[in-house]
Design an enzyme around this catalytic site. Structure first.
Site, PDB file in Angstrom:
ATOM      1  N   PHE A  44       0.914  -1.383   0.179  1.00 46.22           N
ATOM      2  CA  PHE A  44       0.296   0.516   0.313  1.00 46.22           C
ATOM      3  C   PHE A  44       0.723   0.924  -0.385  1.00 46.22           C
ATOM      4  CE2 PHE A  44      -1.830   4.054   1.863  1.00 46.22           C
ATOM      5  CZ  PHE A  44      -2.886   3.288   1.771  1.00 46.22           C
ATOM      6  N   GLU A  45       0.708   1.847  -0.932  1.00 38.49           N
ATOM      7  CA  GLU A  45       1.813   3.307  -1.157  1.00 38.49           C
ATOM      8  C   GLU A  45       0.379   4.366  -1.758  1.00 38.49           C
ATOM      9  OE1 GLU A  45       5.268   2.704  -3.150  1.00 38.49           O
ATOM     10  OE2 GLU A  45       6.263   2.789  -1.751  1.00 38.49           O
ATOM     11  N   ILE A  46       0.156   5.975  -0.903  1.00 40.06           N
ATOM     12  CA  ILE A  46       0.113   7.178  -1.644  1.00 40.06           C
ATOM     13  C   ILE A  46       0.972   7.898  -1.518  1.00 40.06           C
ATOM     14  CG2 ILE A  46      -1.554   8.557  -1.889  1.00 40.06           C
ATOM     15  CD1 ILE A  46      -3.763   6.675  -0.256  1.00 40.06           C
ATOM     16  N   HIS A  57      12.806   2.171  -0.062  1.00 43.51           N
ATOM     17  CA  HIS A  57      10.980   3.525  -0.400  1.00 43.51           C
ATOM     18  C   HIS A  57      11.599   4.266   1.096  1.00 43.51           C
ATOM     19  CE1 HIS A  57       8.609   3.061  -3.850  1.00 43.51           C
ATOM     20  NE2 HIS A  57       9.723   3.176  -4.535  1.00 43.51           N
TER      21      HIS A  57
END
Ligand code: GDP
Ligand code: MN
Length: 380
Positions: A280-282, A317
């Site tokens: 999950f990444e925004i 990241h």
């Protein structure tokens, strides 16, 4: 009219009358002889038992997406294989129901092979939003020629012996390197600033009635997560020493109020293995495209650890976001109930859980698990 014609018309009339009488009195007869079922022999699709529901049973639907007047320059991004189709369909269906039917953000699908017609067909029925399907350039995916294959092979064998998940997998390493340094450079992604990463077979447990992209843009955020946890140390034995070398080389990239405390309990000397779970990444791609991250990724890629070890895109990241952005620009979204097997983030706020009709069990919220790094984040 001559006698023969009259006779034929009479026979025809009787046959039609009998057909109608039988149609009204015998359901099976009606099914067997309906136009649909007769033509289905030729198309081979519509089974005789499917009776259409007349339009009057479908109340008019007002399209909620029309009420949204401001959207961000954002897209969903889904990396998947053709064989991931079933899980991809399930994930899209959930994010559409919970969020995107109101917002209609587009989708970009990426794959190192071309997507099959079946894959495109099955996802395209799920949303009114634009969908684009891209093939990944070869040099963004496959192991570069600079990698010493003997050394890489030895590294994989060692990890298999150690029983490390995906330890022997080359494609998993390609995927991690791609997600670390290349997805935001794909031609289909270039026009967007924001992305929301989605994987096959994840769950969105609550309604998401706010727009996380617009929230992040207006509040100057760069990276958002829902789950934080510890990495398997054996997949990144040398990563932190390279990170420290890079910082010595480029101290100017360290943000003033960075989140080093999330990553290290020893003031930066050692890595505590905490990272944001990147399935999950925004996030804001201008951060990945910027100078600090570009240099950081190139530096790490040059060390070869994506292949000699098994560096994940999650620690890469996370380390970059925690060090090169001030901690105030990293967002934890309690509001977004999210599950990727085996862990679930369920909103801690009970009002959110109720109002957003969450399907997750708050007692199973991973935030409180001993393996979660949430307590470290709370200290930042
Ligand atoms: P995990 O979450 O770490 O267990 O890894 P996954 O198997 O879920 O892979 C992460 C993401 O990359 C998912 O979106 C997968 O569909 C995708 N993925 C993994 N391997 C490949 C691959 O070889 N090719 C493509 N096109 N996608 C892949
Ligand atoms: Mn996954």
């Amino acid at each position: 009219m001559n006698m023969t014609l009259r006779y034929l018309l009479a026979v025809f009339g009787v046959v039609i009358t009998v057909h109608y009488v039988l149609s009204f009195t015998h359901t099976d007869y009606r099914r067997a002889t309906s136009l649909n079922s007769l033509t289905s022999h030729f198309k081979g699709v519509t089974p005789a038992d499917i009776t259409p529901i007349p339009d009057r049973y479908y109340p008019p639907f007002s399209n909620e997406s029309l009420t949204v007047d401001h959207r961000a320059n954002a897209t969903f991004v889904i990396l998947a294989r053709n064989s991931d189709i079933d899980g991809t369909v399930r994930s899209i269906r959930e994010i559409e129901d919970r969020f995107n039917r109101r917002f209609r953000y587009p989708y970009v699908f990426l794959n190192e092979e071309s997507f099959s017609d079946d894959f495109k067909k099955r996802v395209s029925v799920l949303s009114a939003a634009k969908m684009e399907f891209g093939t990944i350039p070869r040099d963004h995916w496959y192991q570069p020629s600079s990698i010493d294959e003997k050394k890489a092979d030895a590294g994989r064998n060692r990890m298999v012996e150690q029983g490390i998940i995906y330890g022997g997998s080359l494609s998993y390493r390609n995927m991690c390197r791609f997600n670390s340094g290349f997805f935001f450079r794909h031609p289909l992604m270039e026009k967007y600033r924001w992305y929301w990463r989605i994987e096959p077979d994840v769950h969105f447990h609550c309604d998401i009635r706010f727009d996380p992209f617009v929230y992040m843009e207006e509040n100057n955020k760069v990276y958002a997560f829902t789950i934080a946890m510890y990495e398997f140390e054996k997949t990144i034995p040398s990563l932190w020493s390279h990170v420290k070398d890079f910082i010595k080389l480029h101290p100017e990239y360290l943000a003033k109020d960075n989140a080093m405390r999330f990553l290290s309990d020893t003031g930066g000397d050692t890595y505590n293995l905490c990272h944001f779970w990147s399935n999950f990444e925004i996030a804001d791609m201008s951060f990945w495209r910027g100078e600090a991250y570009t240099k950081f990724f190139e530096y790490l890629d040059d060390k070869g650890g994506f292949y000699y070890e098994r560096w994940g895109d999650a620690p890469v990241h996370s380390i970059a976001a925690a060090l090169f952005a001030p901690s105030s620009q990293i967002q934890f979204f309690d509001q977004i109930g999210y599950e990727h097997n085996p862990y679930t983030h369920c909103p801690r706020n009970e009002d959110t859980w109720k109002e957003e009709k969450c399907t997750c069990d708050p007692k199973r919220n991973f935030d409180y698990d001993g393996y979660s790094c949430m307590s470290k984040w709370d200290q930042v």
